[in-house]
Design a protein around this motif. Sequence first.
Motif, mmCIF file in Angstrom:
data_model
loop_
_atom_site.group_PDB
_atom_site.id
_atom_site.type_symbol
_atom_site.label_atom_id
_atom_site.label_comp_id
_atom_site.label_asym_id
_atom_site.label_seq_id
_atom_site.Cartn_x
_atom_site.Cartn_y
_atom_site.Cartn_z
ATOM 1 N N UNK A 4 -1.926 18.982 0.844
ATOM 2 C CA UNK A 4 -2.523 17.818 1.498
ATOM 3 C C UNK A 4 -3.374 17.033 0.504
ATOM 4 N N UNK A 5 -4.171 17.733 -0.245
ATOM 5 C CA UNK A 5 -5.020 17.051 -1.237
ATOM 6 C C UNK A 5 -4.177 16.299 -2.248
ATOM 7 N N UNK A 6 -3.069 16.898 -2.660
ATOM 8 C CA UNK A 6 -2.183 16.236 -3.612
ATOM 9 C C UNK A 6 -1.576 14.971 -3.043
ATOM 10 N N UNK A 7 -1.145 15.029 -1.787
ATOM 11 C CA UNK A 7 -0.579 13.851 -1.151
ATOM 12 C C UNK A 7 -1.590 12.733 -1.007
ATOM 13 N N UNK A 8 -2.808 13.086 -0.666
ATOM 14 C CA UNK A 8 -3.875 12.096 -0.487
ATOM 15 C C UNK A 8 -4.255 11.453 -1.816
ATOM 16 N N UNK A 9 -4.376 12.263 -2.839
ATOM 17 C CA UNK A 9 -4.823 11.758 -4.141
ATOM 18 C C UNK A 9 -3.898 10.671 -4.685
ATOM 19 N N UNK A 10 -2.612 10.784 -4.393
ATOM 20 C CA UNK A 10 -1.632 9.823 -4.912
ATOM 21 C C UNK A 10 -1.435 8.620 -4.002
ATOM 22 N N UNK A 11 -2.223 8.509 -2.939
ATOM 23 C CA UNK A 11 -2.005 7.456 -1.937
ATOM 24 C C UNK A 11 -3.144 6.447 -1.907
ATOM 25 N N UNK A 51 6.025 10.855 3.060
ATOM 26 C CA UNK A 51 5.777 11.727 4.193
ATOM 27 C C UNK A 51 5.657 13.184 3.792
ATOM 28 N N UNK A 52 4.820 13.910 4.510
ATOM 29 C CA UNK A 52 4.689 15.349 4.310
ATOM 30 C C UNK A 52 5.898 16.048 4.932
ATOM 31 N N UNK A 105 9.078 11.756 -0.324
ATOM 32 C CA UNK A 105 8.852 13.097 0.202
ATOM 33 C C UNK A 105 7.767 13.793 -0.599
ATOM 34 N N UNK A 106 6.820 14.386 0.127
ATOM 35 C CA UNK A 106 5.811 15.248 -0.473
ATOM 36 C C UNK A 106 5.905 16.595 0.234
ATOM 37 N N UNK A 107 6.331 17.629 -0.475
ATOM 38 C CA UNK A 107 6.538 18.926 0.154
ATOM 39 C C UNK A 107 5.209 19.627 0.407
ATOM 40 N N UNK A 108 5.110 20.260 1.583
ATOM 41 C CA UNK A 108 3.903 20.983 1.945
ATOM 42 C C UNK A 108 3.798 21.133 3.439
ATOM 43 N N UNK A 109 2.627 21.536 3.902
ATOM 44 C CA UNK A 109 2.395 21.723 5.326
ATOM 45 C C UNK A 109 0.911 21.557 5.620
ATOM 46 N N UNK A 110 0.556 21.512 6.905
ATOM 47 C CA UNK A 110 -0.849 21.381 7.290
ATOM 48 C C UNK A 110 -1.668 22.579 6.844
ATOM 49 N N UNK A 111 -1.035 23.730 6.736
ATOM 50 C CA UNK A 111 -1.757 24.926 6.326
ATOM 51 C C UNK A 111 -1.921 25.026 4.815
ATOM 52 N N UNK A 163 0.844 -1.188 0.000
ATOM 53 C CA UNK A 163 0.000 0.000 0.000
ATOM 54 C C UNK A 163 0.890 1.252 0.000
ATOM 55 N N UNK A 164 0.533 2.222 -0.789
ATOM 56 C CA UNK A 164 1.240 3.515 -0.780
ATOM 57 C C UNK A 164 0.540 4.396 0.254
ATOM 58 N N UNK A 165 1.260 4.805 1.279
ATOM 59 C CA UNK A 165 0.657 5.500 2.421
ATOM 60 C C UNK A 165 1.232 6.906 2.544
ATOM 61 N N UNK A 166 0.342 7.869 2.618
ATOM 62 C CA UNK A 166 0.721 9.258 2.838
ATOM 63 C C UNK A 166 0.631 9.538 4.332
ATOM 64 N N UNK A 167 1.721 10.026 4.938
ATOM 65 C CA UNK A 167 1.790 10.246 6.381
ATOM 66 C C UNK A 167 2.089 11.711 6.662
ATOM 67 N N UNK A 168 1.226 12.348 7.450
ATOM 68 C CA UNK A 168 1.539 13.692 7.939
ATOM 69 C C UNK A 168 2.226 13.566 9.300
ATOM 70 N N UNK A 169 3.006 14.576 9.644
ATOM 71 C CA UNK A 169 3.768 14.480 10.896
ATOM 72 C C UNK A 169 4.819 13.396 10.848
ATOM 73 N N UNK A 170 5.292 13.090 9.664
ATOM 74 C CA UNK A 170 6.113 11.894 9.443
ATOM 75 C C UNK A 170 7.499 11.964 10.059
#
Length: 302
Positions: free
Chosen positions: A58-65, A29-30, A47-53, A1-8
């Motif tokens: 975030x949408x981009x990271x989720x879409x690819x996961x 990871x974000x 690595x997926x560059x970005x932040x919670x704000x 599974x490809x998993x997108x993790x925030x706070x990684x």
Amino acid sequence: MRVFVTGATGFLGSAVVRELIDAGHEVVGLARSDQAAASLKAAGAGVHRGSLDDLDSLRGGVTAADGVVHTAFTNISASTDFAASCRADVRAIEAMGEALEGSGRSFVVTSVTALLPPGRLGTEDTPVLEAQPRAASEERALSFAARGVRVSAVRLPPSVHGHGDRGFVPDLIGIAHARGVSAYVGDGSNRWPAVHRFDAAELFRLALEHAPAGARLHAADDEGVPFRDIAGVVGRHLGIPVTALSPEEADGHFAWLARFTSLDNPVSSELTRKRLGWHPVRPALIPDLEEGHYFAGHSGQA
């Protein structure tokens, strides 16, 4: 599974990343900084560059996961606006949930056991205190279960402990060291649940893989450690007195941490263990404190 993790790259999130990679998942990871990106690459994650704000990131990271684990949250401290952090968390959860809508993919969010009514053993089915600021995050996240998302909430206790801890316990030790006394409030019988970071990380993986939509899960190994026991270990290792404070004295001694030092938050994880086969095996909070690594660098320790 490809998993997108925030706070990684955080204390818990880095353990979740390691747990997922060791289980054969691909992790992205974000990262909001070059340092975070380098840390993720060193751990074997993408690595997926970005932040919670940055909701678009975030949408981009989720879409690819294939699945998402959300562990990021602005740390609670004297310099942070807790209510603002909670509002930002809700916005991030909404953005990611909407990107997952109708997909059936897994979405694991982080919540807290402190949402439960104090003074009695709380279970996964105990109604939360809606007035608690972080309750909105949990309820908003779980609302996506009705919108085609396999969402679950992992509630963390006040102490997620282990080497490298950046949470409440190191702050308590720092206060005790600075003031020359390790304190508790009243008779110190109020209880903190606790979990080792690596046991918590395993639960996040199990939730990602197996939790049903709408599940509330408790990452608690210790159901409730009396606060005076925590203060006692701290005092002994620092070689300082252990003393009781009145509620009126707590604010002056503990500052911003005072509202947590009287928290009586015993919780059960029995249903979580049965549902997902979760079996914590790392040291509990007091044995972990007794190992001594929390006190490295504090002069005057016993």
